[in-house]
Design an enzyme around this catalytic site. Structure first.
Site, PDB file in Angstrom:
ATOM      1  N   ASN A  24      33.207  32.980 -75.531  1.00 36.06           N
ATOM      2  CA  ASN A  24      34.454  33.726 -75.387  1.00 36.06           C
ATOM      3  C   ASN A  24      34.824  33.822 -73.912  1.00 36.06           C
ATOM      4  O   ASN A  24      33.965  33.909 -73.031  1.00 36.06           O
ATOM      5  CB  ASN A  24      34.382  35.103 -76.057  1.00 36.06           C
ATOM      6  CG  ASN A  24      33.294  36.015 -75.521  1.00 36.06           C
ATOM      7  OD1 ASN A  24      32.170  35.590 -75.290  1.00 36.06           O
ATOM      8  ND2 ASN A  24      33.617  37.291 -75.353  1.00 36.06           N
ATOM      9  N   ILE A  25      36.123  33.760 -73.669  1.00 37.49           N
ATOM     10  CA  ILE A  25      36.655  33.807 -72.311  1.00 37.49           C
ATOM     11  C   ILE A  25      37.792  34.820 -72.309  1.00 37.49           C
ATOM     12  O   ILE A  25      38.854  34.570 -72.883  1.00 37.49           O
ATOM     13  CB  ILE A  25      37.161  32.411 -71.872  1.00 37.49           C
ATOM     14  CG1 ILE A  25      36.033  31.382 -71.998  1.00 37.49           C
ATOM     15  CG2 ILE A  25      37.716  32.467 -70.452  1.00 37.49           C
ATOM     16  CD1 ILE A  25      36.498  29.944 -71.934  1.00 37.49           C
ATOM     17  N   GLU A  26      37.527  35.975 -71.706  1.00 36.43           N
ATOM     18  CA  GLU A  26      38.520  37.045 -71.703  1.00 36.43           C
ATOM     19  C   GLU A  26      39.519  36.885 -70.565  1.00 36.43           C
ATOM     20  O   GLU A  26      39.300  36.126 -69.623  1.00 36.43           O
ATOM     21  CB  GLU A  26      37.818  38.407 -71.591  1.00 36.43           C
ATOM     22  CG  GLU A  26      36.991  38.720 -72.808  1.00 36.43           C
ATOM     23  CD  GLU A  26      36.319  40.073 -72.761  1.00 36.43           C
ATOM     24  OE1 GLU A  26      35.798  40.481 -73.805  1.00 36.43           O
ATOM     25  OE2 GLU A  26      36.304  40.735 -71.706  1.00 36.43           O
ATOM     26  N   CYS A  77      38.422  33.091 -78.145  1.00 35.70           N
ATOM     27  CA  CYS A  77      37.141  33.332 -78.802  1.00 35.70           C
ATOM     28  C   CYS A  77      36.222  32.122 -78.680  1.00 35.70           C
ATOM     29  O   CYS A  77      36.673  30.993 -78.503  1.00 35.70           O
ATOM     30  CB  CYS A  77      37.363  33.640 -80.280  1.00 35.70           C
ATOM     31  SG  CYS A  77      38.333  35.122 -80.594  1.00 35.70           S
ATOM     32  N   GLU A  84      34.526  30.643 -81.000  1.00 37.41           N
ATOM     33  CA  GLU A  84      34.729  29.689 -82.090  1.00 37.41           C
ATOM     34  C   GLU A  84      35.868  28.723 -81.771  1.00 37.41           C
ATOM     35  O   GLU A  84      35.742  27.514 -81.948  1.00 37.41           O
ATOM     36  CB  GLU A  84      35.042  30.431 -83.401  1.00 37.41           C
ATOM     37  CG  GLU A  84      33.953  31.382 -83.840  1.00 37.41           C
ATOM     38  CD  GLU A  84      34.140  32.808 -83.330  1.00 37.41           C
ATOM     39  OE1 GLU A  84      34.388  33.002 -82.104  1.00 37.41           O
ATOM     40  OE2 GLU A  84      34.044  33.742 -84.133  1.00 37.41           O
ATOM     41  N   CYS A 124      37.056  36.317 -86.017  1.00 36.45           N
ATOM     42  CA  CYS A 124      38.316  37.033 -86.219  1.00 36.45           C
ATOM     43  C   CYS A 124      39.228  36.233 -87.150  1.00 36.45           C
ATOM     44  O   CYS A 124      38.951  35.078 -87.483  1.00 36.45           O
ATOM     45  CB  CYS A 124      38.995  37.296 -84.869  1.00 36.45           C
ATOM     46  SG  CYS A 124      39.741  35.829 -84.115  1.00 36.45           S
ATOM     47  N   CYS A 153      40.478  32.864 -85.664  1.00 35.75           N
ATOM     48  CA  CYS A 153      39.443  31.822 -85.710  1.00 35.75           C
ATOM     49  C   CYS A 153      39.256  31.293 -87.135  1.00 35.75           C
ATOM     50  O   CYS A 153      39.098  30.091 -87.341  1.00 35.75           O
ATOM     51  CB  CYS A 153      38.125  32.352 -85.163  1.00 35.75           C
ATOM     52  SG  CYS A 153      38.164  32.587 -83.367  1.00 35.75           S
TER      53      CYS A 153
END
Length: 146
Positions: free
Chosen positions: A42-44, A53, A55, A100, A103
């Site tokens: 994940n990369i915020e 996300c 995935e 989520c 995804c």
């Protein structure tokens, strides 16, 4: 590749996560029909909406490399613990990281919902397996547009 090996790759992918806002790191390992494996984390983003996300990172990397057939994805995630120097570290998994809805929809685009397996690491040693159809029972996919 075994499910246990795929889960290990997902756990390893968590190390690359960029999660300064939630502190929740996720890794994913996507198994392609040809045996290739693509990982993602994940990369915020400070604006939240552009966050990606783990995935989807794995799927988009695989698709960009030309892959179109997928068998399974392993997902591992957990809140990060803060070490004595203020850095984040993952000592153990404490819960399953459910994909989520966005995804799940991406998975629906590329995967057979009856056969595609979603492997969720539930703690450091255990995992549960679901089909995409179990997690998205009334999913909308390419077949709906015909």
């Amino acid at each position: 590749m075994t499910e246990k090996q795929l889960v290990a790759l997902a756990k390893d992918a968590m190390r690359g996560a960029y999660a300064p806002y939630s502190g929740y790191t996720v890794g994913a390992a996507l198994l392609c029909a040809d045996g290739a494996v693509y990982t993602g984390c994940n990369i915020e983003n400070a604006a939240y909406t552009p966050t990606n996300c783990a995935e989807r990172t794995a799927f988009f990397t695989a698709v960009a490399a030309g892959e179109r057939q997928f068998l399974a994805i392993a997902i591992a995630g957990s809140p990060a613990e803060i070490d004595e120097n203020g850095g984040r570290k993952i000592e153990k998994l404490t819960q399953a990281a459910w994909p989520c809805g966005v995804c799940r929809q991406v998975m629906m685009e590329f995967c057979d919902p009856d056969k595609f397996e979603i492997i969720l690491a539930t703690d450091t040693e255990h995992y549960d397996i679901y089909t995409l159809k179990e997690l998205l029972p009334l999913g909308f996919g390419p077949g709906n547009l015909k």
